[in-house]
Every structure is written in structure tokens, then in C-alpha cells.
Design a protein around this motif. Structure first.
Motif, short mmCIF file in Angstrom:
data_model
loop_
_atom_site.label_atom_id
_atom_site.label_comp_id
_atom_site.label_asym_id
_atom_site.label_seq_id
_atom_site.Cartn_x
_atom_site.Cartn_y
_atom_site.Cartn_z
N ALA A 216 18.35 2.44 4.63
CA ALA A 216 19.45 1.56 4.19
C ALA A 216 19.01 0.13 4.44
N PRO A 217 18.28 -0.48 3.51
CA PRO A 217 17.75 -1.83 3.74
C PRO A 217 18.86 -2.87 3.87
N ASP A 218 18.54 -3.95 4.59
CA ASP A 218 19.47 -5.09 4.66
C ASP A 218 18.81 -6.34 4.09
N VAL A 219 17.79 -6.12 3.25
CA VAL A 219 17.09 -7.21 2.57
C VAL A 219 17.03 -6.88 1.09
N PRO B 245 19.74 -3.04 -1.90
CA PRO B 245 20.10 -1.68 -2.31
C PRO B 245 20.97 -0.99 -1.26
N ASP B 246 21.87 -0.14 -1.73
CA ASP B 246 22.67 0.67 -0.82
C ASP B 246 21.80 1.68 -0.08
N TRP B 247 20.78 2.17 -0.78
CA TRP B 247 19.85 3.12 -0.17
C TRP B 247 18.50 3.00 -0.84
N LEU B 248 17.50 3.47 -0.13
CA LEU B 248 16.14 3.51 -0.65
C LEU B 248 15.48 4.75 -0.07
N ALA C 96 8.58 -2.85 0.52
CA ALA C 96 7.48 -2.78 1.50
C ALA C 96 7.52 -1.47 2.27
N MET C 97 8.64 -0.74 2.22
CA MET C 97 8.71 0.55 2.89
C MET C 97 7.74 1.56 2.29
N LEU C 98 7.33 1.37 1.05
CA LEU C 98 6.34 2.29 0.46
C LEU C 98 5.00 2.16 1.17
N GLU D 131 10.54 -5.29 11.21
CA GLU D 131 11.78 -6.02 11.43
C GLU D 131 11.60 -7.16 12.44
N ASP D 132 10.78 -6.92 13.46
CA ASP D 132 10.60 -7.91 14.53
C ASP D 132 9.61 -9.01 14.17
N ASP D 133 8.52 -8.63 13.50
CA ASP D 133 7.39 -9.54 13.30
C ASP D 133 7.18 -9.96 11.85
#
Length: 236
Positions: A55-58, A119-122, A65-67, A175-177
């Protein structure tokens, strides 16, 4: 795989056996509103399938980039479990290569195709070939199977657990870096940089990737930027 099999999936994730294709199952569950963190799986003697609901927040242009991130997670898992001489590389388009041979691939789908929308989901999923698809592997020299490459001791449930852990670690790092560590790690695993490739109607030299993992492809006249969103499968 039986529904009752215990899997050591990290916190914030949970495993669910899929009755059919793991990726399609994860997409259906995401469309129905399941929480992020679902790891759908379908493990057989010959093939491993897994898919992660996020559930991305971007915006989608960043979230894709999750791929490559999930690809790096798989490489990290195999790096920890497989013999040290086994080389795992990743294609820009999601292909998984073991010792140079194509051994499977990743897929990606999202609730929206709009690059600027959140997106609501990925869903990112992969299929990994464990056993050769034919008794005559010489007929398909460009393809291989994990167990044909000296990884016979890498059990699919163990690999699924390791992929989940390493992927979650990479998500936290992203998320952090930001994307820079992932960019550097993926570039070191990328297959085909510096080679001539075809992407749709464009043929050129694969120079590398931009910050959002878009492919930089140089032909005789110019350098093309092919966004990673090009790899998104349509959502019905």
C-alpha cells in the motif's frame, strides 16, 4: 503447499497459500481490500510463485521501485542460501537470471496506471523455475532452473521466508534512506548494462537507470528514458 504449513514470515507480513497463480490471487485480494503485507504463494516441486501486496504512500512513478526492490530481496535471499559460486542477476524488465540463464521473472500491477497518482494497492510477484522444464535442457540453452545450478538444497519454503525478510529490510531502508542505496545495489546486479537491447520499437545501448529506475537507452541519435511504469500490467 498445504494451507497449514507454518512459515516464518516477518512481522507486518503474513503468508497465504494461493489456489492458483499466486500473483493473480494477490491482485484479487488487493482489489477486495486486504491489508498490505500479504505474501501469497504457490510452491510446487517444479516452480515457486510468490507475490506481495503493498500500500504505497508515494505516487506510482516512485512506488514502482518495489519491482527492482523485490528483485534485490530475492537476490539477497539466494545469496544467503545458495552456494557462493551461484551468480544471480536481474533484468530491467523483471527477469531473474541464475548463472546467466533466465530462471524466472517478476511482474507488477497497481490499482491505477497514472504515474502521478498514489495507488490504493500495488502487487509485485515472481515465478522461479526450480526444476528444468524439459529433459533436454540443451534445447533451451538460454533458460535454466534453480536446482540445475547447484541449488538443490534451497527449499522453496525456506527461500520464501528469506525473500520476505530481505524484502522487508529493503523496504525499510528505501523508506529511511531514499532510493540511492537500492539504486546502487540493483545496478551491481543488473544484467545487460552496456549491451544492445530492444525495448518495444526502440533499439539501443542500455546505459543504466535514472533515479526512478527508468531505463536509459542510447540509440544513434539520442538517449531515451523508458519509465519503469512501462512494465505495469493492465488492471481490469
Amino acid at each position: 503447499m498445504p494451507e497449514t504449513m507454518d512459515l516464518a514470515i516477518p512481522p507486518l507480513m503474513w503468508a497465504e497459500a494461493a489456489p492458483d497463480d499466486a500473483f493473480d490471487h494477490a491482485v484479487r485480494r488487493a482489489q477486495a481490500g486486504c491489508d498490505a503485507g500479504l505474501v501469497a504463494h504457490n510452491l510446487t516441486a517444479a516452480q515457486m510463485q510468490a507475490a506481495l501486496v503493498l500500500a504505497p504512500d508515494v505516487p506510482l512513478s516512485k512506488a514502482v521501485a518495489m519491482l527492482p526492490l523485490c528483485g534485490v530481496g530475492l537476490q539477497s535471499a539466494l545469496g544467503a542460501l545458495a552456494p557462493p559460486e551461484v551468480a544471480v542477476e536481474l533484468d530491467w524488465n523483471g527477469g531473474i537470471r541464475v548463472n546467466g540463464g533466465l530462471c524466472g521473472g517478476f511482474r507488477i500491477r497497481a490499482s491505477t496506471p497514472e504515474p502521478d497518482a498514489v495507488p490504493d494497492w500495488l502487487v509485485v510477484g515472481f515465478t522461479l523455475t526450480l526444476l528444468p522444464e524439459t529433459d533436454s535442457p540443451g534445447d533451451t540453452p538460454e533458460r535454466t532452473a534453480l536446482y540445475a545450478e547447484g541449488c538443490g538444497d534451497v527449499a522453496a519454503p525456506m527461500l520464501l521466508e528469506a525473500w520476505s525478510r530481505h524484502t522487508l529490510n529493503w523496504i525499510a531502508r528505501w523508506e529511511d534512506d531514499g532510493p540511492a542505496p537500492l539504486h546502487a545495489e540493483w545496478s551491481g546486479l543488473a544484467h545487460g548494462i552496456g549491451e544492445t537491447v530492444d525495448v518495444g520499437a526502440v533499439r539501443g545501448t542500455f546505459l543504466g537507470i535514472d533515479e526512478d529506475f527508468g531505463m536509459l537507452l542510447r540509440d544513434a541519435d539520442t538517449t531515451h528514458l523508458i519509465p519503469l511504469t512501462r512494465l505495469l500490467e493492465p488492471t481490469s
